[in-house]
Enzyme design. Structure first.
Site, PDB file in Angstrom:
ATOM      1  N   MET A 169     -15.862  -3.565 -14.675  1.00 41.57           N
ATOM      2  CA  MET A 169     -15.355  -3.846 -13.187  1.00 41.57           C
ATOM      3  C   MET A 169     -15.293  -5.203 -13.694  1.00 41.57           C
ATOM      4  O   MET A 169     -14.387  -6.562 -13.991  1.00 41.57           O
ATOM      5  CB  MET A 169     -16.622  -3.703 -13.054  1.00 41.57           C
ATOM      6  CG  MET A 169     -16.133  -4.217 -10.982  1.00 41.57           C
ATOM      7  SD  MET A 169     -18.044  -4.649 -10.407  1.00 41.57           S
ATOM      8  CE  MET A 169     -17.701  -2.730  -9.770  1.00 41.57           C
ATOM      9  N   LYS A 180       4.719 -13.345   1.688  1.00 44.24           N
ATOM     10  CA  LYS A 180       3.995 -12.175   2.031  1.00 44.24           C
ATOM     11  C   LYS A 180       2.722 -11.848   1.064  1.00 44.24           C
ATOM     12  O   LYS A 180       3.210 -12.399  -0.990  1.00 44.24           O
ATOM     13  CB  LYS A 180       4.303 -11.203   2.627  1.00 44.24           C
ATOM     14  CG  LYS A 180       5.128 -10.144   1.128  1.00 44.24           C
ATOM     15  CD  LYS A 180       5.978  -8.852   1.632  1.00 44.24           C
ATOM     16  CE  LYS A 180       6.411  -8.193   1.118  1.00 44.24           C
ATOM     17  NZ  LYS A 180       7.305  -7.333   1.393  1.00 44.24           N
ATOM     18  N   TYR A 190     -17.795   3.224 -21.525  1.00 42.92           N
ATOM     19  CA  TYR A 190     -18.548   3.814 -20.863  1.00 42.92           C
ATOM     20  C   TYR A 190     -17.840   4.864 -21.386  1.00 42.92           C
ATOM     21  O   TYR A 190     -16.729   5.245 -21.864  1.00 42.92           O
ATOM     22  CB  TYR A 190     -17.398   3.939 -19.607  1.00 42.92           C
ATOM     23  CG  TYR A 190     -19.015   2.772 -18.740  1.00 42.92           C
ATOM     24  CD1 TYR A 190     -20.413   3.202 -18.234  1.00 42.92           C
ATOM     25  CD2 TYR A 190     -18.026   1.166 -17.770  1.00 42.92           C
ATOM     26  CE1 TYR A 190     -21.448   2.096 -17.412  1.00 42.92           C
ATOM     27  CE2 TYR A 190     -18.726   0.689 -16.933  1.00 42.92           C
ATOM     28  CZ  TYR A 190     -19.974   0.479 -16.661  1.00 42.92           C
ATOM     29  OH  TYR A 190     -21.174   0.374 -16.405  1.00 42.92           O
ATOM     30  N   ARG A 204       9.154   3.335   8.372  1.00 43.87           N
ATOM     31  CA  ARG A 204       8.478   3.244   7.924  1.00 43.87           C
ATOM     32  C   ARG A 204       7.857   1.842   9.266  1.00 43.87           C
ATOM     33  O   ARG A 204       8.262   2.427  10.616  1.00 43.87           O
ATOM     34  CB  ARG A 204       8.083   2.067   6.773  1.00 43.87           C
ATOM     35  CG  ARG A 204       7.441   1.824   6.122  1.00 43.87           C
ATOM     36  CD  ARG A 204       7.690   1.540   4.468  1.00 43.87           C
ATOM     37  NE  ARG A 204       8.246   0.372   4.873  1.00 43.87           N
ATOM     38  CZ  ARG A 204       8.257  -0.188   4.287  1.00 43.87           C
ATOM     39  NH1 ARG A 204       7.611  -0.231   2.563  1.00 43.87           N
ATOM     40  NH2 ARG A 204       9.262  -1.319   3.814  1.00 43.87           N
TER      41      ARG A 204
HETATM   42  C1  LIG Z   1       8.646  -7.438   0.894  1.00 44.00           C
HETATM   43  C2  LIG Z   1       9.694  -7.478   1.753  1.00 44.00           C
HETATM   44  C3  LIG Z   1      10.817  -7.601   1.148  1.00 44.00           C
HETATM   45  C4  LIG Z   1      10.910  -8.202  -0.377  1.00 44.00           C
HETATM   46  O1  LIG Z   1      11.560  -7.643  -1.075  1.00 44.00           O
HETATM   47  P1  LIG Z   1      11.224  -7.657  -2.675  1.00 44.00           P
HETATM   48  O2  LIG Z   1      11.236  -6.393  -2.890  1.00 44.00           O
HETATM   49  O3  LIG Z   1       9.830  -8.032  -3.067  1.00 44.00           O
HETATM   50  O4  LIG Z   1      12.321  -8.626  -2.634  1.00 44.00           O
HETATM   51  C5  LIG Z   1      11.671  -7.980   1.977  1.00 44.00           C
HETATM   52  N1  LIG Z   1      11.861  -7.418   3.716  1.00 44.00           N
HETATM   53  C6  LIG Z   1      10.932  -6.839   3.645  1.00 44.00           C
HETATM   54  C7  LIG Z   1      11.534  -5.886   4.831  1.00 44.00           C
HETATM   55  C8  LIG Z   1      10.153  -6.896   3.199  1.00 44.00           C
HETATM   56  O5  LIG Z   1       9.015  -6.544   3.377  1.00 44.00           O
END
Ligand SMILES: *Cc1c(COP(=O)(O)O)cnc(C)c1O
Length: 388
Positions: free
Chosen positions: A324, A42, A276, A148
């Protein structure tokens, strides 16, 4: 014309992705676990490129892929190097193209009745006008203590019941049950025991409702590395692939090296203001280097006063505020010139700061740094060939 210079790089900031490191990490983690490894790719493969991480992880023993949207799944499906590799997408919008997922055999996680109905509807659409009978491949997602993503335990029996009904109608097949742990980076946290108990109870309830999931999965990187009780046949590994171990128990290889060009060099007198808001006042005559990378590229502003880079073979401090698009480093007595590359972070083998250094300076976690690189940073994939 013959040039002795290195090829000109297209942009001022470049992140190099070491695919051998990813393959090495996948292999190492696979050797510590039982069952199947899902490569979680992801968020653009945690900033490393989703396909790049996927291909390298498959070479190291992963056999399926995980993402958090069907858009991400679609991008992977369009890469011929990944043809036929199973993909699971969780956290899907309820208006996602579940018909596409069903037609492509992309598996989806479902945590509530609205999504279940949307997936069923997608399967009906996918079947419309076709002879082949698409079936939605679903993982039910149970919340095991994070409030969550995932179905609340109180709603779980109903979700299982409705999923079974859809199975009996021939629309779905519940192939998996997943949960995600909130405190796995601390093995001793009692929340982990609780999560495991909730998950087991959830699996029992699902079986009681007539479901027969073949994939049970609870562990992400931390639990995969520290708690064999969580190796239920499938582990979802993301961070570990790119060299980040949230449990800080295992030496993995950092897959990312971030560099940027020194675009100007100048001498200043004592008393000169740097950046800055008088971020730094030169206490003595200094030689300063201007580096073409800034917070728009993912360099956290919060490292000001602490952050360092490797330049001309030595570690030097970043002076004053991060802008930036640029930052200033102390080049006093450093043999570096305009056009040289400055290393912000990497594996640390060459004396450069590590991701852990940056996370410490920015008071964040390594994952926020690697996923936060901006769109202007060019990604270059490298393989050094053979590592183990
Ligand atoms: C991102 C995610 C993972 C992977 O977690 P890592 O700690 O990066 O290995 C696994 N399960 C879910 C539901 C996630 O959102």
């Amino acid at each position: 014309m013959i040039s002795t210079h290195q090829p000109r790089q297209a942009t001022a900031a470049v992140v190099e992705i070491d695919t051998d490191a990813i393959t090495h990490n996948a292999r190492l983690i696979a050797s510590r676990m039982r069952g199947t490894m899902m490569a979680v790719v992801k968020a653009h493969g945690y900033g490393h490129g989703a396909s790049t991480v996927a291909v390298a992880a498959l070479a190291g023993g992963a056999t399926c892929l995980g993402v958090t949207s069907l858009e991400e799944a679609r991008a992977l499906r369009s890469d011929e190097r990944l043809a036929g590799v199973p993909i699971l997408s969780w956290l899907n919008r309820v208006d996602s193209d579940f018909a596409w997922a069903a037609a492509e055999g992309v598996e989806v996680a479902v945590a509530d009745l609205e999504h279940l109905r949307a997936v069923e509807e997608g399967v009906r659409i996918a079947r419309f006008g076709r002879t082949g009978a698409a079936v939605g491949r679903v993982h039910l997602h149970l919340d095991v203590g994070m409030s969550r993503d995932g179905c609340a335990t109180s709603s779980w029996p109903r979700l299982c019941y409705e999923a079974r009904r859809a199975e009996l109608q021939g629309l779905l097949r519940v192939v998996g049950i997943m949960g995600h742990m909130g405190c796995a980076a601390r093995l001793e946290d009692p929340a982990n025991t609780r999560a495991k108990e909730l998950f087991s109870a959830g699996v029992l309830a699902a079986r009681g409702a007539g479901l027969a999931p073949i994939m049970l999965h609870l562990a992400a990187t931390a639990a995969t590395l520290t708690d064999p009780e969580c190796h239920l046949g499938l582990c979802r590994v993301g961070a570990g692939l790119v060299g980040i171990d949230p449990s800080h128990t295992t030496r993995l290889r950092t897959a990312m090296t971030l560099r940027a060009l020194l675009v100007a060099v100048r001498e200043v007198e004592a008393g000169a203001l740097i950046g800055y808001d008088h971020g730094y006042v030169a206490s003595h005559p200094m030689r300063l280097g201007l580096v073409a990378i800034g917070y728009a590229d993912g360099v956290p502003r919060s490292v000001a006063g602490r952050g360092e880079v490797l330049v001309g073979g030595v570690r030097r401090k970043i002076m004053g505020a991060i802008s930036m698009d640029q930052l200033v480093v102390d080049l006093t007595e450093v043999p570096a010139a305009m056009g040289d590359l400055v290393t912000l972070f990497g594996p640390g083998d060459g004396g450069e700061p590590t991701l852990a250094d940056w996370a410490g300076w920015a008071q964040t976690i390594e994952l926020e740094i690697v996923t936060g690189l901006g769109a202007r940073v060019t990604r270059v994939v490298s393989s050094h060939g053979g590592d183990c």
